[in-house]
Enzyme design. Structure first.
Site, short mmCIF file in Angstrom:
data_model
loop_
_atom_site.label_atom_id
_atom_site.label_comp_id
_atom_site.label_asym_id
_atom_site.label_seq_id
_atom_site.Cartn_x
_atom_site.Cartn_y
_atom_site.Cartn_z
N GLU A 14 18.83 8.14 -13.41
CA GLU A 14 18.46 6.88 -14.08
C GLU A 14 17.95 7.40 -15.52
O GLU A 14 16.65 7.98 -15.42
CB GLU A 14 17.45 5.85 -13.37
CG GLU A 14 17.11 4.72 -14.22
CD GLU A 14 15.89 3.97 -13.28
OE1 GLU A 14 15.09 4.61 -12.93
OE2 GLU A 14 16.19 2.75 -13.70
N LYS A 58 -1.85 -4.78 -10.00
CA LYS A 58 -2.19 -3.40 -10.56
C LYS A 58 -1.10 -3.14 -11.55
O LYS A 58 0.05 -2.66 -11.04
CB LYS A 58 -2.32 -2.41 -9.42
CG LYS A 58 -2.97 -1.00 -9.63
CD LYS A 58 -2.49 -0.37 -11.21
CE LYS A 58 -1.35 0.49 -10.68
NZ LYS A 58 -0.90 1.09 -11.93
N PHE A 88 6.07 -0.50 -16.42
CA PHE A 88 5.65 -0.92 -17.59
C PHE A 88 6.91 -1.65 -18.44
O PHE A 88 6.48 -2.21 -19.59
CB PHE A 88 5.70 0.66 -18.44
CG PHE A 88 6.99 1.23 -18.74
CD1 PHE A 88 7.67 0.85 -20.06
CD2 PHE A 88 7.48 2.13 -18.12
CE1 PHE A 88 9.04 1.13 -20.08
CE2 PHE A 88 8.57 2.73 -18.24
CZ PHE A 88 9.39 2.22 -19.51
N CYS A 121 15.35 -2.53 -15.89
CA CYS A 121 16.22 -1.95 -14.53
C CYS A 121 17.51 -2.65 -14.40
O CYS A 121 18.31 -2.38 -13.55
CB CYS A 121 15.36 -2.53 -13.17
SG CYS A 121 15.37 -3.91 -13.10
P1 NAD Z 1 6.81 3.97 -12.23
O1 NAD Z 1 7.45 4.15 -10.64
O2 NAD Z 1 6.35 5.23 -12.79
O3 NAD Z 1 5.51 3.01 -12.08
C1 NAD Z 1 5.29 1.76 -11.64
C2 NAD Z 1 4.02 1.70 -11.17
O4 NAD Z 1 3.57 2.50 -10.08
C3 NAD Z 1 2.97 1.62 -12.24
O5 NAD Z 1 1.91 0.57 -12.00
C4 NAD Z 1 2.54 3.21 -11.97
O6 NAD Z 1 1.03 3.04 -12.31
C5 NAD Z 1 2.60 3.28 -10.53
N1 NAD Z 1 2.69 4.63 -9.96
C6 NAD Z 1 3.40 5.55 -10.73
N2 NAD Z 1 3.55 6.65 -10.04
C7 NAD Z 1 2.90 6.53 -8.86
C8 NAD Z 1 2.78 7.27 -7.60
N3 NAD Z 1 3.09 8.42 -7.60
N4 NAD Z 1 2.14 6.50 -6.59
C9 NAD Z 1 1.61 5.28 -6.87
N5 NAD Z 1 1.75 4.56 -7.83
C10 NAD Z 1 2.41 5.11 -8.83
O7 NAD Z 1 7.82 3.04 -13.07
P2 NAD Z 1 7.80 2.72 -14.60
O8 NAD Z 1 7.88 4.05 -15.32
O9 NAD Z 1 6.50 1.82 -14.90
O10 NAD Z 1 8.87 1.73 -14.73
C11 NAD Z 1 10.26 1.93 -14.80
C12 NAD Z 1 11.08 1.99 -13.62
O11 NAD Z 1 10.73 0.88 -12.92
C13 NAD Z 1 12.42 2.52 -13.65
O12 NAD Z 1 13.02 3.07 -12.70
C14 NAD Z 1 13.14 1.09 -13.49
O13 NAD Z 1 14.44 1.09 -12.86
C15 NAD Z 1 12.22 0.37 -12.42
N6 NAD Z 1 12.22 -0.99 -12.36
C16 NAD Z 1 12.70 -1.75 -11.40
C17 NAD Z 1 12.92 -2.95 -11.21
C18 NAD Z 1 13.50 -3.85 -10.34
O14 NAD Z 1 13.47 -4.90 -10.10
N7 NAD Z 1 14.23 -3.12 -9.53
C19 NAD Z 1 12.49 -3.82 -12.32
C20 NAD Z 1 11.68 -3.18 -13.39
C21 NAD Z 1 11.78 -1.81 -13.41
#
Ligand code: NAD
Length: 516
Positions: free
Chosen positions: A395, A187, A163, A295
């Site tokens: 985190e 997605k 997000f 992140c």
């Molecule tokens: P999230 O892991 O909750 O969701 C990410 C994506 O995965 C979304 O599209 C979501 O719908 C999907 N998803 C969620 N739960 C799932 C599951 N159990 N099985 C399969 N798909 C699932 O992350 P978020 O809250 O959207 O974003 C924040 C997180 O992303 C933080 O931990 C942040 O550090 C990380 N992030 C990392 C980077 C990087 O480059 N390393 C960049 C941006 C964000």
């Protein structure tokens, strides 16, 4: 509603529905499942987002599979032309994209403009695809034999995005994947899904054939279907660490190529000789920009020696001036968090910090913005934090900065290297030798020297170490080209015309081939 209207209507229409984009057009879902898209600045629901059924995911994969046949055969110059046009369209609509994502994410418009700019860089990199796909050629590897390498696309590839960067992170993936000749299924996060459809419309306007870029909206069930679909060849994932780990394990078990970027706990090491004002500015900017929902946010300052007290005073002074409020409002520096649940979870770390032995030096729950109806939380500073504490281990992903005090460089380095994450890290010092030693010693994928958020420019690649990345290749840049292609090596012999025929080219030889 026409997609072109999304930018203007995204803040005003109560019961808008965000659909899928399959085969070059909007597709409404008949799956009967949906989610709510909130306006974090008001706390009100602003739209519903369709959640795709397995059959709808299959429909998108089929559209992408069919489009791949023609797209992989398209000329490199044609692909570059589409990307150049996309670059112009995104550039011309920066503000519109920024406002769209501010409305659903909550970050300030200037911050959102920065996000769009960093995404645009990735389109610009992909415009160079004719050069990026150049292979190697070895003439006369053996007598009359040439060897060369070509890079070919994988097929249908999918991107699953978080997000916090609804425009930039998709742009880390799809421009390059498509430039390499793949077809793509995005997605996006169900929390801020509208930008993905606008980007799809811009791709179509840029001349991309239908089916090359598709969007399926939804939650983990949609991801599960993508992970098990036999025609999806590769998955780029960016999100939290537990999900990244599970997607990497399932995807690779199912025979797919996977790069899964996870969460982070980014440290900023401040040595006693650092420029204090520069370090304080950097800590505050990197901890509280986008309400800490990056992140690459700095979430821990590890300060060595006697500079600690003046540094903390300088950080507090800067924090007291941060203006918190709706991201659309002029002059606001920090917007709300993404949802009420997330805001409350972040606030719980502040509430529990003193029981763990930390000192709450600034309590963001007292910020006047918390009285508003949106998902607001002010900036918090936790001092005397130790590695065993929950506020250090987890985190938090919100506007909470922890201070860890260390006696020596060696202890500070050990703390940083023992942390399970290894995304970004920064050192602040005036000593080039110390900075160089740190760059050598530290276990992290991206290092800043007097730079707090070292997100690599698009012609390098982005990725962390340890629990911040599962897979071998970092995302975008040169490693992105590697990820989205596979190599083929051709060994070729074309016998010379009769007059100059090499007698060695035609005889039976049962030995293993070797160069002569
Ligand atoms: P999230 O892991 O909750 O969701 C990410 C994506 O995965 C979304 O599209 C979501 O719908 C999907 N998803 C969620 N739960 C799932 C599951 N159990 N099985 C399969 N798909 C699932 O992350 P978020 O809250 O959207 O974003 C924040 C997180 O992303 C933080 O931990 C942040 O550090 C990380 N992030 C990392 C980077 C990087 O480059 N390393 C960049 C941006 C964000």
């Amino acid at each position: 509603m026409a997609i072109a209207d999304i930018g203007s209507q995204v803040r005003t229409v109560g019961q808008r529905t965000v659909n899928h984009w399959i085969g070059g057009k909007l597709v409404a879902s008949d799956a009967g499942r949906s989610g709510i898209v909130w306006d974090p600045a008001t706390g009100q629901a602003q739209a519903n987002v369709d959640f795709a059924s397995p059959a709808e995911v299959d429909q998108a994969v089929e559209a992408a599979k069919q489009a791949f046949v023609e797209w992989r055969a398209s000329a490199l110059s044609r692909r570059a032309e589409v990307l150049f046009k996309l670059r112009e369209l995104v550039d011309a609509n920066r503000r519109k994209i920024a406002e769209m994502l501010t409305s659903e994410h909550g970050k300030t418009v200037p911050d959102a403009m920065g996000e769009v700019a960093r995404g645009l860089e990735n389109i610009e990199f992909a415009c160079g695809i004719p050069n990026l796909l150049k292979g190697g050629f070895s003439e006369q590897a053996s007598r009359g034999i040439d060897v060369y390498q070509i890079r070919q696309p994988l097929g249908v590839v999918a991107g699953i995005t978080p997000f916090n960067f609804p425009a930039m992170v998709p742009m880390w993936m799809f421009p390059l994947a498509i430039a390499c000749g793949n077809t793509f299924i995005l997605k996006p996060s169900e929390k801020d899904p509208s930008v993905s459809l606008y980007l799809a419309e811009l791709m179509k306007k840029a001349g991309l054939p239908d089916g090359v870029f598709n969007v399926v909206q939804g939650d983990n069930a949609v991801v599960d279907r993508l992970l098990e679909h036999p025609d999806v060849r590769a998955i780029s994932f960016v999100g939290s660490t537990p999900v990244a780990r599970s997607i990497y394990e399932t995807g690779t078990r199912n025979g797919k190529r996977v790069q899964a970027l996870g969460g982070a706990k980014n440290h900023m090491l401040v040595l006693p000789d650092a420029d204090l004002a520069m370090a304080a500015d950097a800590a505050v900017s990197a901890a509280f920009g986008s309400a800490g929902e990056r992140c690459m946010s700095i979430s821990v300052v590890v300060v060595v020696g006697a500079i600690a007290d003046p540094l903390i005073a300088a950080i507090r002074e800067r924090m007291s001036r941060i203006k918190v409020g709706p991201g659309m409002e002029e002059g606001i520096e920090m917007g709300p968090l993404i949802t009420k649940e997330h805001r409350d979870r972040v606030a719980s770390y502040v509430a529990n910090a003193s029981s763990e032995g930390a000192t709450v030096a600034v309590d963001g729950r007292q910020d006047p913005a918390c009285q508003r109806s949106g998902f607001f939380l002010g900036t918090s500073l936790l001092d005397h934090v130790e590695p065993g504490m929950r506020c250090y281990r987890d985190e938090i992903f919100g506007p909470v900065l922890s201070i860890v005090r260390a006696d020596t460089y060696d202890r500070a380095l050990r703390i940083i290297n023992e942390n399970p994450y290894g995304n970004g890290v920064a050192i602040f010092t005036r000593d080039g030798g110390a900075a160089r030693q740190f760059q050598f010693d530290v276990d992290a994928g991206m290092v800043g020297v007097n730079v707090p958020i070292p997100v690599p420019v698009s012609y390098y690649s982005f990725g962390g170490w340890k629990a911040s990345l599962f897979g071998d290749l970092h995302i975008y840049g040169p490693e992105g080209v590697q990820f989205y292609t596979r190599t083929k090596v051709v060994t070729s012999r074309w016998p010379a015309p009769e007059t100059r025929k090499d007698p060695g080219t035609s005889k039976v030889d049962l030995g293993f081939p070797q160069s002569r």
